[in-house]
Design a protein around this motif. Structure first.
Motif, short mmCIF file in Angstrom:
data_model
loop_
_atom_site.label_atom_id
_atom_site.label_comp_id
_atom_site.label_asym_id
_atom_site.label_seq_id
_atom_site.Cartn_x
_atom_site.Cartn_y
_atom_site.Cartn_z
N GLY A 209 0.78 -1.22 0.00
CA GLY A 209 0.00 0.00 0.00
C GLY A 209 0.82 1.27 0.00
N LYS A 210 2.13 1.17 0.19
CA LYS A 210 2.98 2.36 0.23
C LYS A 210 3.40 2.73 -1.19
CE LYS A 210 7.08 4.14 2.52
NZ LYS A 210 8.28 3.83 3.27
N GLU A 211 3.34 4.01 -1.52
CA GLU A 211 3.75 4.49 -2.84
C GLU A 211 5.27 4.47 -2.97
OE1 GLU A 211 1.84 5.47 -5.54
OE2 GLU A 211 0.26 4.55 -4.35
N PRO A 212 5.79 4.17 -4.16
CA PRO A 212 7.25 4.20 -4.32
C PRO A 212 7.78 5.62 -4.10
CG PRO A 212 6.15 3.73 -6.41
CD PRO A 212 5.10 3.81 -5.37
N GLU A 213 8.93 5.70 -3.47
CA GLU A 213 9.52 7.00 -3.13
C GLU A 213 10.78 7.24 -3.96
OE1 GLU A 213 10.29 6.36 1.00
OE2 GLU A 213 8.28 6.97 1.60
N VAL B 79 8.01 7.77 -11.81
CA VAL B 79 7.14 8.56 -12.68
C VAL B 79 5.92 7.78 -13.16
CG1 VAL B 79 8.94 10.17 -13.43
CG2 VAL B 79 8.55 8.07 -14.71
N PHE B 80 5.93 6.46 -13.03
CA PHE B 80 4.80 5.67 -13.51
C PHE B 80 4.80 4.31 -12.83
CE2 PHE B 80 3.06 2.50 -16.49
CZ PHE B 80 1.80 3.03 -16.69
N THR B 81 3.64 3.83 -12.46
CA THR B 81 3.52 2.49 -11.89
C THR B 81 2.41 1.72 -12.61
OG1 THR B 81 1.95 3.16 -10.18
CG2 THR B 81 4.29 3.21 -9.58
N CYS B 82 2.57 0.41 -12.65
CA CYS B 82 1.53 -0.45 -13.21
C CYS B 82 1.67 -1.83 -12.57
CB CYS B 82 1.64 -0.54 -14.73
SG CYS B 82 3.14 -1.34 -15.32
N PRO B 83 0.59 -2.62 -12.60
CA PRO B 83 0.68 -3.97 -12.04
C PRO B 83 1.77 -4.78 -12.76
CG PRO B 83 -1.60 -3.38 -12.47
CD PRO B 83 -0.75 -2.31 -13.09
N ASP B 84 2.50 -5.59 -12.01
CA ASP B 84 3.55 -6.42 -12.58
C ASP B 84 2.90 -7.66 -13.21
OD1 ASP B 84 5.62 -8.23 -13.10
OD2 ASP B 84 6.78 -7.60 -11.36
N PRO B 85 2.95 -7.78 -14.55
CA PRO B 85 2.28 -8.91 -15.19
C PRO B 85 2.99 -10.25 -14.98
CG PRO B 85 3.48 -7.66 -16.82
CD PRO B 85 3.59 -6.90 -15.53
N LEU B 86 4.26 -10.22 -14.58
CA LEU B 86 5.00 -11.46 -14.38
C LEU B 86 4.86 -11.99 -12.96
CD1 LEU B 86 8.24 -10.59 -16.36
CD2 LEU B 86 6.25 -11.86 -17.14
N ARG B 87 5.02 -11.13 -11.98
CA ARG B 87 4.93 -11.56 -10.59
C ARG B 87 3.49 -11.63 -10.10
NH1 ARG B 87 9.43 -7.66 -10.00
NH2 ARG B 87 11.34 -8.87 -9.93
N GLY B 88 2.62 -10.79 -10.71
CA GLY B 88 1.21 -10.81 -10.32
C GLY B 88 1.00 -10.33 -8.89
N GLY B 89 -0.14 -10.65 -8.34
CA GLY B 89 -0.47 -10.25 -6.97
C GLY B 89 -0.45 -8.75 -6.80
N ASP B 90 0.08 -8.30 -5.68
CA ASP B 90 0.17 -6.87 -5.38
C ASP B 90 1.45 -6.23 -5.91
OD1 ASP B 90 -2.27 -6.95 -4.05
OD2 ASP B 90 -1.34 -7.42 -2.12
N ASN B 91 2.26 -6.99 -6.64
CA ASN B 91 3.53 -6.47 -7.15
C ASN B 91 3.29 -5.44 -8.24
OD1 ASN B 91 5.48 -8.21 -5.67
ND2 ASN B 91 4.31 -9.81 -6.69
N VAL B 92 4.14 -4.42 -8.28
CA VAL B 92 4.04 -3.37 -9.29
C VAL B 92 5.39 -3.13 -9.94
CG1 VAL B 92 2.09 -2.17 -8.20
CG2 VAL B 92 4.42 -1.51 -7.62
N LEU B 93 5.35 -2.66 -11.18
CA LEU B 93 6.54 -2.20 -11.87
C LEU B 93 6.54 -0.68 -11.76
CD1 LEU B 93 6.42 -4.31 -15.14
CD2 LEU B 93 7.77 -4.74 -13.09
N VAL B 94 7.71 -0.10 -11.54
CA VAL B 94 7.83 1.34 -11.38
C VAL B 94 8.84 1.85 -12.40
CG1 VAL B 94 8.39 3.22 -9.80
CG2 VAL B 94 7.36 1.11 -8.91
N LEU B 95 8.40 2.76 -13.26
CA LEU B 95 9.29 3.42 -14.21
C LEU B 95 9.83 4.66 -13.52
CD1 LEU B 95 10.41 3.71 -17.14
CD2 LEU B 95 8.41 5.12 -17.60
N CYS B 96 11.15 4.82 -13.55
CA CYS B 96 11.80 5.95 -12.88
C CYS B 96 12.64 6.75 -13.86
CB CYS B 96 12.71 5.46 -11.76
SG CYS B 96 11.87 4.61 -10.43
N GLU B 97 12.83 8.01 -13.53
CA GLU B 97 13.79 8.84 -14.24
C GLU B 97 15.02 8.94 -13.36
OE1 GLU B 97 12.73 12.62 -15.74
OE2 GLU B 97 10.87 11.91 -16.62
#
Length: 113
Positions: free
Chosen positions: A13-17, A41-59
């Motif tokens: 539930g914590k946002e990436p910092e 700068v962008f997050t989306c559900p992780d299609p490989l790990r699934g569940g509550d995992n997310v991918l985070v695009l960073c600059e």
């Protein structure tokens, strides 16, 4: 520049910092001045790990929060903002040839079609 990735585990539930990292380990900075910053700068559900995992695009940024020299996304964003009243057009070209019996498909055994 090469595609790079980092893995970080955060509480549910914590946002990436903003996250600091050693840029010399990714060939983005010399060892004597290696501090770099990852700005989510962008997050989306992780299609490989699934569940509550997310991918985070960073600059990648320098420690003064200006774009790192390898951060081409910052320049692309500036252009997109400048021309926001226009619609972008993208063209994708994929070239390929099907072969049959050692020659392009549909070609005669000798000569050209």
């Amino acid at each position: 520049p090469l595609m790079r990735s980092k893995t970080r585990i955060v509480k549910g539930g914590k946002e990436p910092e903003i996250w600091g990292f050693d840029g010399s380990s990714t060939n983005q900075a010399p060892g004597s001045n290696s501090d770099c910053v990852l700005q989510p700068v962008f997050t989306c559900p992780d299609p490989l790990r699934g569940g509550d995992n997310v991918l985070v695009l960073c600059e990648v940024q320098l420690t003064d929060f200006t774009p790192h020299p390898t951060n081409t996304r910052a320049a692309a964003r500036a252009v997109a903002e400048k021309y926001a009243d226009m619609s972008p057009m993208f063209g994708i070209e994929q070239e390929y040839t099907f072969f049959q019996n050692g020659r392009p498909l549909g070609w005669p055994a000798a000569g050209y079609p």
